[in-house]
Design a protein around this motif. Structure first.
Motif, PDB file in Angstrom:
ATOM      1  N   TYR A  55     101.183 -51.078  22.396  1.00 52.77           N
ATOM      2  CA  TYR A  55     100.795 -52.062  23.414  1.00 52.77           C
ATOM      3  C   TYR A  55      99.450 -52.701  23.029  1.00 52.77           C
ATOM      4  O   TYR A  55      98.591 -52.018  22.471  1.00 52.77           O
ATOM      5  N   PRO A  56      99.236 -54.003  23.242  1.00 52.23           N
ATOM      6  CA  PRO A  56      99.998 -54.939  24.068  1.00 52.23           C
ATOM      7  C   PRO A  56     101.198 -55.595  23.391  1.00 52.23           C
ATOM      8  O   PRO A  56     101.850 -56.441  23.996  1.00 52.23           O
ATOM      9  N   ALA A  57     101.496 -55.241  22.139  1.00 52.77           N
ATOM     10  CA  ALA A  57     102.736 -55.713  21.535  1.00 52.77           C
ATOM     11  C   ALA A  57     103.886 -54.831  22.031  1.00 52.77           C
ATOM     12  O   ALA A  57     103.671 -53.852  22.753  1.00 52.77           O
ATOM     13  N   SER A  58     105.095 -55.153  21.630  1.00 54.86           N
ATOM     14  CA  SER A  58     106.253 -54.348  21.984  1.00 54.86           C
ATOM     15  C   SER A  58     106.959 -53.922  20.715  1.00 54.86           C
ATOM     16  O   SER A  58     106.815 -54.570  19.665  1.00 54.86           O
ATOM     17  N   PRO A  59     107.719 -52.817  20.733  1.00 56.10           N
ATOM     18  CA  PRO A  59     108.430 -52.397  19.518  1.00 56.10           C
ATOM     19  C   PRO A  59     109.348 -53.485  18.957  1.00 56.10           C
ATOM     20  O   PRO A  59     109.508 -53.596  17.742  1.00 56.10           O
ATOM     21  N   SER A  60     109.933 -54.282  19.859  1.00 47.63           N
ATOM     22  CA  SER A  60     110.849 -55.334  19.390  1.00 47.63           C
ATOM     23  C   SER A  60     110.119 -56.430  18.627  1.00 47.63           C
ATOM     24  O   SER A  60     110.732 -57.165  17.844  1.00 47.63           O
ATOM     25  N   SER A  61     108.798 -56.553  18.830  1.00 42.20           N
ATOM     26  CA  SER A  61     108.050 -57.587  18.107  1.00 42.20           C
ATOM     27  C   SER A  61     108.003 -57.303  16.616  1.00 42.20           C
ATOM     28  O   SER A  61     107.812 -58.208  15.802  1.00 42.20           O
ATOM     29  N   MET A 117      94.859 -57.204  18.336  1.00 41.58           N
ATOM     30  CA  MET A 117      95.057 -57.501  19.753  1.00 41.58           C
ATOM     31  C   MET A 117      94.390 -56.445  20.632  1.00 41.58           C
ATOM     32  O   MET A 117      93.748 -56.768  21.630  1.00 41.58           O
ATOM     33  N   ARG A 118      94.507 -55.181  20.239  1.00 46.63           N
ATOM     34  CA  ARG A 118      93.895 -54.114  21.040  1.00 46.63           C
ATOM     35  C   ARG A 118      92.374 -54.191  20.963  1.00 46.63           C
ATOM     36  O   ARG A 118      91.679 -53.937  21.953  1.00 46.63           O
ATOM     37  N   LEU A 119      91.872 -54.539  19.783  1.00 44.66           N
ATOM     38  CA  LEU A 119      90.429 -54.691  19.634  1.00 44.66           C
ATOM     39  C   LEU A 119      89.916 -55.848  20.488  1.00 44.66           C
ATOM     40  O   LEU A 119      88.876 -55.733  21.158  1.00 44.66           O
ATOM     41  N   CYS A 120      90.659 -56.950  20.485  1.00 46.54           N
ATOM     42  CA  CYS A 120      90.280 -58.110  21.309  1.00 46.54           C
ATOM     43  C   CYS A 120      90.327 -57.760  22.795  1.00 46.54           C
ATOM     44  O   CYS A 120      89.415 -58.112  23.557  1.00 46.54           O
ATOM     45  N   LEU A 121      91.388 -57.048  23.202  1.00 42.23           N
ATOM     46  CA  LEU A 121      91.506 -56.655  24.604  1.00 42.23           C
ATOM     47  C   LEU A 121      90.379 -55.712  25.005  1.00 42.23           C
ATOM     48  O   LEU A 121      89.820 -55.817  26.098  1.00 42.23           O
ATOM     49  N   VAL A 146      89.225 -64.517  32.201  1.00 38.15           N
ATOM     50  CA  VAL A 146      90.422 -64.102  32.952  1.00 38.15           C
ATOM     51  C   VAL A 146      91.684 -64.566  32.236  1.00 38.15           C
ATOM     52  O   VAL A 146      92.660 -63.806  32.088  1.00 38.15           O
ATOM     53  N   ALA A 147      91.682 -65.808  31.765  1.00 33.01           N
ATOM     54  CA  ALA A 147      92.851 -66.341  31.052  1.00 33.01           C
ATOM     55  C   ALA A 147      93.128 -65.548  29.778  1.00 33.01           C
ATOM     56  O   ALA A 147      94.283 -65.216  29.475  1.00 33.01           O
ATOM     57  N   LEU A 148      92.070 -65.216  29.039  1.00 35.88           N
ATOM     58  CA  LEU A 148      92.245 -64.463  27.792  1.00 35.88           C
ATOM     59  C   LEU A 148      92.733 -63.037  28.065  1.00 35.88           C
ATOM     60  O   LEU A 148      93.575 -62.510  27.318  1.00 35.88           O
ATOM     61  N   VAL A 149      92.230 -62.414  29.116  1.00 37.03           N
ATOM     62  CA  VAL A 149      92.685 -61.068  29.469  1.00 37.03           C
ATOM     63  C   VAL A 149      94.177 -61.084  29.776  1.00 37.03           C
ATOM     64  O   VAL A 149      94.931 -60.208  29.326  1.00 37.03           O
ATOM     65  N   ARG A 150      94.619 -62.088  30.491  1.00 39.03           N
ATOM     66  CA  ARG A 150      96.047 -62.186  30.818  1.00 39.03           C
ATOM     67  C   ARG A 150      96.888 -62.416  29.570  1.00 39.03           C
ATOM     68  O   ARG A 150      98.001 -61.895  29.446  1.00 39.03           O
ATOM     69  N   ILE A 151      96.359 -63.189  28.628  1.00 39.92           N
ATOM     70  CA  ILE A 151      97.097 -63.451  27.388  1.00 39.92           C
ATOM     71  C   ILE A 151      97.226 -62.173  26.558  1.00 39.92           C
ATOM     72  O   ILE A 151      98.302 -61.844  26.053  1.00 39.92           O
ATOM     73  N   PHE A 152      96.117 -61.435  26.419  1.00 38.84           N
ATOM     74  CA  PHE A 152      96.111 -60.256  25.555  1.00 38.84           C
ATOM     75  C   PHE A 152      96.616 -58.989  26.249  1.00 38.84           C
ATOM     76  O   PHE A 152      96.764 -57.962  25.582  1.00 38.84           O
ATOM     77  N   GLN A 163      95.274 -47.431  28.053  1.00 34.22           N
ATOM     78  CA  GLN A 163      94.311 -46.376  27.729  1.00 34.22           C
ATOM     79  C   GLN A 163      93.589 -46.609  26.405  1.00 34.22           C
ATOM     80  O   GLN A 163      92.382 -46.418  26.303  1.00 34.22           O
ATOM     81  N   GLY A 164      94.325 -47.031  25.373  1.00 34.80           N
ATOM     82  CA  GLY A 164      93.702 -47.247  24.081  1.00 34.80           C
ATOM     83  C   GLY A 164      92.834 -48.482  24.002  1.00 34.80           C
ATOM     84  O   GLY A 164      92.059 -48.644  23.050  1.00 34.80           O
ATOM     85  N   SER A 165      92.939 -49.359  25.007  1.00 34.98           N
ATOM     86  CA  SER A 165      92.170 -50.608  24.996  1.00 34.98           C
ATOM     87  C   SER A 165      90.965 -50.583  25.925  1.00 34.98           C
ATOM     88  O   SER A 165      90.179 -51.534  25.941  1.00 34.98           O
ATOM     89  N   LEU A 166      90.834 -49.519  26.708  1.00 34.15           N
ATOM     90  CA  LEU A 166      89.693 -49.446  27.621  1.00 34.15           C
ATOM     91  C   LEU A 166      88.411 -49.164  26.831  1.00 34.15           C
ATOM     92  O   LEU A 166      88.422 -48.364  25.893  1.00 34.15           O
ATOM     93  N   PRO A 167      87.308 -49.796  27.202  1.00 36.87           N
ATOM     94  CA  PRO A 167      86.046 -49.556  26.478  1.00 36.87           C
ATOM     95  C   PRO A 167      85.482 -48.174  26.784  1.00 36.87           C
ATOM     96  O   PRO A 167      85.805 -47.568  27.804  1.00 36.87           O
ATOM     97  N   ASN A 168      84.662 -47.667  25.886  1.00 36.57           N
ATOM     98  CA  ASN A 168      83.974 -46.398  26.108  1.00 36.57           C
ATOM     99  C   ASN A 168      82.769 -46.621  27.018  1.00 36.57           C
ATOM    100  O   ASN A 168      82.143 -47.679  26.998  1.00 36.57           O
ATOM    101  N   LEU A 169      82.458 -45.602  27.802  1.00 40.62           N
ATOM    102  CA  LEU A 169      81.299 -45.673  28.689  1.00 40.62           C
ATOM    103  C   LEU A 169      80.025 -45.773  27.855  1.00 40.62           C
ATOM    104  O   LEU A 169      79.769 -44.921  27.003  1.00 40.62           O
ATOM    105  N   PRO A 170      79.201 -46.813  28.065  1.00 35.65           N
ATOM    106  CA  PRO A 170      77.987 -46.959  27.258  1.00 35.65           C
ATOM    107  C   PRO A 170      76.892 -45.984  27.698  1.00 35.65           C
ATOM    108  O   PRO A 170      76.826 -45.577  28.853  1.00 35.65           O
ATOM    109  N   VAL A 171      76.048 -45.618  26.762  1.00 34.92           N
ATOM    110  CA  VAL A 171      74.883 -44.769  27.060  1.00 34.92           C
ATOM    111  C   VAL A 171      73.698 -45.685  27.362  1.00 34.92           C
ATOM    112  O   VAL A 171      73.268 -46.444  26.492  1.00 34.92           O
ATOM    113  N   PRO A 172      73.170 -45.658  28.598  1.00 35.10           N
ATOM    114  CA  PRO A 172      72.031 -46.534  28.913  1.00 35.10           C
ATOM    115  C   PRO A 172      70.796 -46.157  28.098  1.00 35.10           C
ATOM    116  O   PRO A 172      70.660 -45.030  27.616  1.00 35.10           O
TER     117      PRO A 172
END
Length: 782
Positions: A55-61, A117-121, A146-152, A163-172
């Motif tokens: 994800y965000p691709a599909s196996p059929s792609s 795509m996952r890196l961009c997301l 918002v438009a780019l998030v919907r695309i990716f 899960q694999g596209s969520l950012p890591n919690l930053p250290v302040p």
């Protein structure tokens, strides 16, 4: 007994003619169907892991990319710029070489596209400026985002797709955290105390802090989340005091309606609903939860993995959380007995009517509890070390181990309570208070507090839920609870109040668990019960619904409802205690991978300035109070947003403290910060699935929310739930042992504070004025 006969697949006897072998076809059929169900689940998990992995691709792609590359080759063009030729294996025919090398290149290209795509997301989901923009005014940058998030984001995501596209919690940065901390405590200290704390903070920042920060950044590079594992271990699992009241929390049923007064029927529909939810969870068919402020932003779903088949295992130094992949039964407690109730028969989930039938069998069972069985659950309610020692000594072998394993491996725990609860009788307010205490601790032995969650069904059809806190936070259990309540009406009941459907009369009886409790263990059970009972008796609880106004009227004043309530709590606490205190408001960090919570320090310099002005005789008019209130509420919103976006204070300081302990170094600054008491601990439990209940046309179908016990011996625990446009429910807890606190008294102060604030903010209302008792009321604007 029939169930004992069905427990073996075959029997054999030796006769003069030879061996007489008798096969039990029903038992063999059960074994076969159980194996089929297990393999189906494995295949589903494998399929979902593939879909989520790409994800965000599909196996059929992949097939699309392969066909596209092959098509370009037939047009005598080379999209690989010579790579396909280099991949070719000379041992094969020319055509096979071309096709195989094209497929290999296409697969490599496809994987690169997925990674990109996952890196961009991930980069897109790291953008949080949208949260700090004025409500209703979206910048052009955010619109493009918002438009780019919907695309990716792809189409039809599974529960764990993001899960694999969520950012890591930053250290302040250390300097930012120290600065924000000092700012948060300025109004709580006099000049001498603040000067001393500033000196400690400066020394820490310039010396030890940088060393600890280096280790923390190293962990952040290696781990998915630099906070969550330490938070689970050191805040929850290493606590040696009882988890009942101190850690566990509860959720209530509908406030005004009970779909059926039949206890077994309510349990039938409810238990069936829980397993339907688990089926969707296992298939990852649940819709990914999104942020309440933006539906395009996914939240981390990692906590959902341990909802079912999970328990907390006691240890002498630290507890552990144990999760099993599957469980086809629940454990039911009734009148001191424990029963194993299978909810699958011949590979299918029992219908609600069949589960009701089985529950009724338990209710009608006249069997007496075994010696020491009735109050066995008190071990989970008392101190953790005695429970860990008793578990190792008395439950590590034999029948006790088998029965304990049965409880711990169950999908969840069920209590059939003999009491009646809910809003009822001549004093509905007092009945709600009793209902809350019952869900929080019960009789201290009729719940299994170690299970991920326990469901309580009362004699009059009401129910409720008690959740263990270490494995997940309340919103995860609340989501499950909302779906379960909504399905109550989808499944429905007959005119007599029973579950719909037919019953298979061949269902085996629920199996009563067996115990052999020695006298020494009974003594430990009594000691744990005494500790738990003293804790439960000390809890002072008050629950009430505030219906004079709600978020509808608050929003007309152009104020965040949460900020409004937090300012009301500050006002109420100052009236009640004549001082300010460190205030904890829970905020989620699930915008990040494996995120849990962060603290919003609601008592700020701005909020204390407002409260002081509100009670000051020299305040010239309501305009000054309104201006100060606006500043305080805006500051609160800023703090809340910073906490959600990884710029909070307390989790960073907590992790720095853990690192210092690992290194064996002492920090006077961190030691003092981590020892400060939270005398006002608050949390909002907002509804997450508003579409399940039409509370506009059916306002009776609302829940009262849930609550938790007090954090400090001399403090308050306040949970609130904003329902619809005109209702706010409050759950207030404190301890009887503290003479300065009282849940009823604080509830009255909250009501008064809410009225004071709405009058202050509403146009053409009254302005502050002192009453005879020194409290503030309102007079007309000049």
């Amino acid at each position: 007994m029939a169930e004992a006969h069905q427990a073996v697949a075959f029997q054999f006897t030796v006769t003069p003619e030879g061996i007489d072998l008798q096969l039990s076809h029903q038992a063999l059929s059960e074994i076969y169907l159980s194996g089929v169900r297990s393999w189906k689940k494995r295949i589903i998990r494998l399929k979902n892991s593939v879909i989520t992995g790409v994800y965000p691709a599909s196996p059929s792609s992949w097939l699309f990319v392969v066909i596209a590359i092959l098509a370009t080759m037939y047009t005598r063009s080379d999209p690989s710029m010579g790579l396909i030729a280099k991949i070719q294996d000379q041992s094969m025919s020319t055509q096979c070489q071309a096709v195989l090398s094209a497929v290999v290149f296409s697969t490599m290209l496809w994987l690169m596209l997925i990674f990109t795509m996952r890196l961009c997301l991930k980069q897109l989901l790291s953008y949080h400026r949208w949260m700090f923009e004025q409500h209703g005014k979206m910048s052009n940058t955010t619109k493009v985002w918002v438009a780019l998030v919907r695309i990716f984001s792809g189409r039809k995501p599974l529960l764990y797709s993001y899960q694999g596209s969520l950012p890591n919690l930053p250290v302040p940065a250390i300097k930012d955290t120290v600065k924000r901390y000092l700012e948060s405590v300025r109004s709580l200290m006099d000049d001498t105390q603040f000067e001393r704390m500033t000196k400690l903070a400066t020394e820490f920042e310039s010396s030890l802090g940088n060393r600890l920060q280096w280790y923390l950044k190293l962990k952040a590079l290696w781990a998915a989340n630099y906070v969550s594992d330490w938070w689970e271990e050191y805040v929850y699992l290493r606590g040696r005091s009882p988890i009942m009241v101190n850690s566990n929390y509860y959720g209530m049923d509908f406030l005004y309606v009970t779909p059926t007064p039949i206890q077994a029927a309510r349990a039938g529909n409810s238990i069936h609903s829980f397993f339907l939810y688990r089926r969707k969870l296992n298939k990852e068919e649940l819709k990914p939860v999104s942020s309440a402020t933006s539906t395009v932003i996914p939240l981390c779903a990692a906590q959902c993995e341990r909802i079912f088949n999970t328990t907390r295992i006691p240890g002498e130094e630290t507890d552990t959380v144990q999760h099993w992949q599957d469980s086809d039964y629940i454990v039911v407690y009734h009148k001191g007995r424990y029963f194993r109730l299978r909810v699958y028969q011949a590979g299918r989930l029992l219908s609600p009517r069949e589960i009701e039938f089985q529950i009724q069998r338990i209710l009608d069972d006249p069997t007496a509890p075994s010696k020491g069985e009735a109050k066995l659950g008190a071990l989970t309610a008392g101190d953790r070390i005695p429970w860990a020692k008793a578990r190792a000594k008395y439950f590590s072998s034999g029948v006790n181990k088998r029965s304990l394993d049965c409880i711990e491996r169950a999908a969840f725990f069920v209590t059939l309570d003999d009491d009646e609860q809910g809003m009822m009788g001549d004093d509905p307010a007092a009945s709600l208070d009793r209902y809350a205490k019952s869900l929080l601790h019960g009789k201290c032995y009729d719940r299994w507090f170690d299970k991920s969650f326990s469901v309580v069904y009362y004699k009059n059809g009401k129910n409720g839920i008690n959740g263990e806190h270490s494995w997940a936070d309340a919103p995860v259990v609340a989501h499950l609870w909302e779906v379960r309540k909504g399905r109550d009406f989808q499944l429905g009941y007959t005119a007599e109040g029973h579950c719909k459907g037919e019953v298979d009369s061949s269902l085996p009886q629920p199996q009563k668990l067996k115990w052999e409790i020695p006298a020494e263990c009974e003594e430990q059970i009594s000691q744990s019960l005494a500790v738990a009972q003293a804790l439960a008796d000390n809890v002072d609880f008050h629950v009430f619904s505030f219906r004079e106004f709600g978020k509808g009227k608050i929003k007309k004043c152009r104020v965040s409802p949460d900020a409004f309530i937090q300012m009301a709590l500050q006002l109420a606490y100052y009236r009640d205690q004549k001082r300010f205190c460190l205030t904890y408001e829970a905020s989620m960090t699930r915008l990040f991978r494996e995120g849990r919570t962060e603290t919003v320090r609601s008592c700020s310099s701005e909020s204390t300035a407002f409260v002081r002005a509100f009670f000051d005789d020299n305040t010239p008019s309501a305009d000054v109070c309104r201006r100060l209130f606006r500043a305080a509420s805006e500051k609160h919103q800023l703090l809340y947003r910073m906490a959600m976006t990884g710029a909070g204070i307390d989790r960073h300081l907590f992790c720095l403290y853990v690192v210092s302990k690992y290194l064996g170094v002492e920090s006077p600054f961190l030691k003092e910060v981590l020892s400060e008491p939270w005398r006002l601990s608050t949390s909002q439990t907002p509804p997450q699935q508003l579409e399940l209940f039409d509370i506009v046309n059916h306002p009776e179908y609302i829940s009262c929310g849930g609550g938790f016990g007090p954090v400090a011996d001399d403090g308050y625990g306040v949970s609130y739930c904003i329902l619809g446009e005109n209702m706010i429910n409050f759950h207030i807890s404190c301890k009887h042992s503290c003479p300065d606190t009282g849940s009823q008294k604080f509830g009255a102060q909250i009501k008064k504070a809410l009225h004071d604030l709405i009058q202050l903010l509403s146009p053409n209302q009254k302005e502050p004025n002192k009453t005879e008792d020194g409290q503030q009321e309102v007079k007309k604007d000049k």
